[in-house]
Design a protein around this motif. Structure first.
Motif, PDB file in Angstrom:
ATOM      1  N   ASN A  56       0.773  -1.190  -0.008  1.00  0.00           N
ATOM      2  CA  ASN A  56       0.058   0.022   0.149  1.00  0.00           C
ATOM      3  C   ASN A  56       0.756   1.157  -0.117  1.00  0.00           C
ATOM      4  N   PRO A  57       0.635   2.123  -0.688  1.00  0.00           N
ATOM      5  CA  PRO A  57       1.529   3.469  -1.017  1.00  0.00           C
ATOM      6  C   PRO A  57       1.476   4.415   0.292  1.00  0.00           C
ATOM      7  N   ASN A  58       0.395   4.065   1.091  1.00  0.00           N
ATOM      8  CA  ASN A  58       0.402   4.929   2.313  1.00  0.00           C
ATOM      9  C   ASN A  58       1.257   4.157   3.439  1.00  0.00           C
ATOM     10  N   THR A  59       1.849   3.180   3.279  1.00  0.00           N
ATOM     11  CA  THR A  59       2.750   2.599   4.421  1.00  0.00           C
ATOM     12  C   THR A  59       3.883   3.361   5.037  1.00  0.00           C
ATOM     13  N   PHE A  60       4.572   3.798   3.863  1.00  0.00           N
ATOM     14  CA  PHE A  60       5.549   4.501   3.945  1.00  0.00           C
ATOM     15  C   PHE A  60       5.281   5.946   4.825  1.00  0.00           C
ATOM     16  N   LEU A  61       4.271   6.685   4.105  1.00  0.00           N
ATOM     17  CA  LEU A  61       3.838   7.703   4.927  1.00  0.00           C
ATOM     18  C   LEU A  61       3.497   7.601   6.293  1.00  0.00           C
ATOM     19  N   ASP A  62       2.629   6.268   6.555  1.00  0.00           N
ATOM     20  CA  ASP A  62       2.073   6.059   7.963  1.00  0.00           C
ATOM     21  C   ASP A  62       3.639   5.850   8.945  1.00  0.00           C
TER      22      ASP A  62
END
Length: 147
Positions: A116-122
């Motif tokens: 999921n692309p949000n995992t790094f931002l998370d």
């Protein structure tokens, strides 16, 4: 439940017991009265209430991956079984030669693919907030006192 005769229930009858005061769950053709376990369920009582109201909770139960101790605990809540229950593997569609039908390509995808692309931002966002809070603390503690 020791000493209580196990009964046969219709699936529709199990669905009637989906409240906080009376909650039954059907898993793998067996019926469990989990009313006393609602508050102790690690996933929260809403998970069990939703599973109870949705009918057969077998798939949802298996997807979570319960521990062996959780599975062994289920016996204490067993009150009966579903009349005429047919396990999903026994009702699979078969091809013309009596072999299993080919799997659906959508069901084969599962969790494969890029994350999921949000995992790094998370991960990065909390670090940024921590750095910002540390900078504000340093400024308020040491720099603003000197001015």
């Amino acid at each position: 439940m020791a000493g209580v005769a196990k009964q046969l229930f219709a699936a529709s009858e199990v669905a009637l017991h989906s409240s906080r005061k009376d909650c039954w769950v059907a898993i793998g053709g067996k019926v469990y009265d989990v009313t006393k376990f609602l508050e102790d369920h690690p996933g929260g009582e809403d998970v069990l209430l939703h599973a109870s109201a949705s009918g057969d909770a077998t798939e949802a139960f298996e997807e979570v991956g319960h521990s062996t101790s959780a599975i062994s605990m289920m016996d204490s809540f067993l009150i009966g079984s579903i009349k005429g229950y047919v396990p999903p593997s026994a009702s699979k569609a078969t091809g013309a030669w009596g072999l299993d039908a080919p799997p659906n390509s959508r069901s084969m995808q599962g969790n494969k693919g890029p994350p999921n692309p949000n995992t790094f931002l998370d991960f990065l966002l909390p670090l940024f907030v921590l750095g910002l809070a540390s900078a504000a603390w340093y400024y308020l503690t040491f720099i603003s006192k000197n001015h």
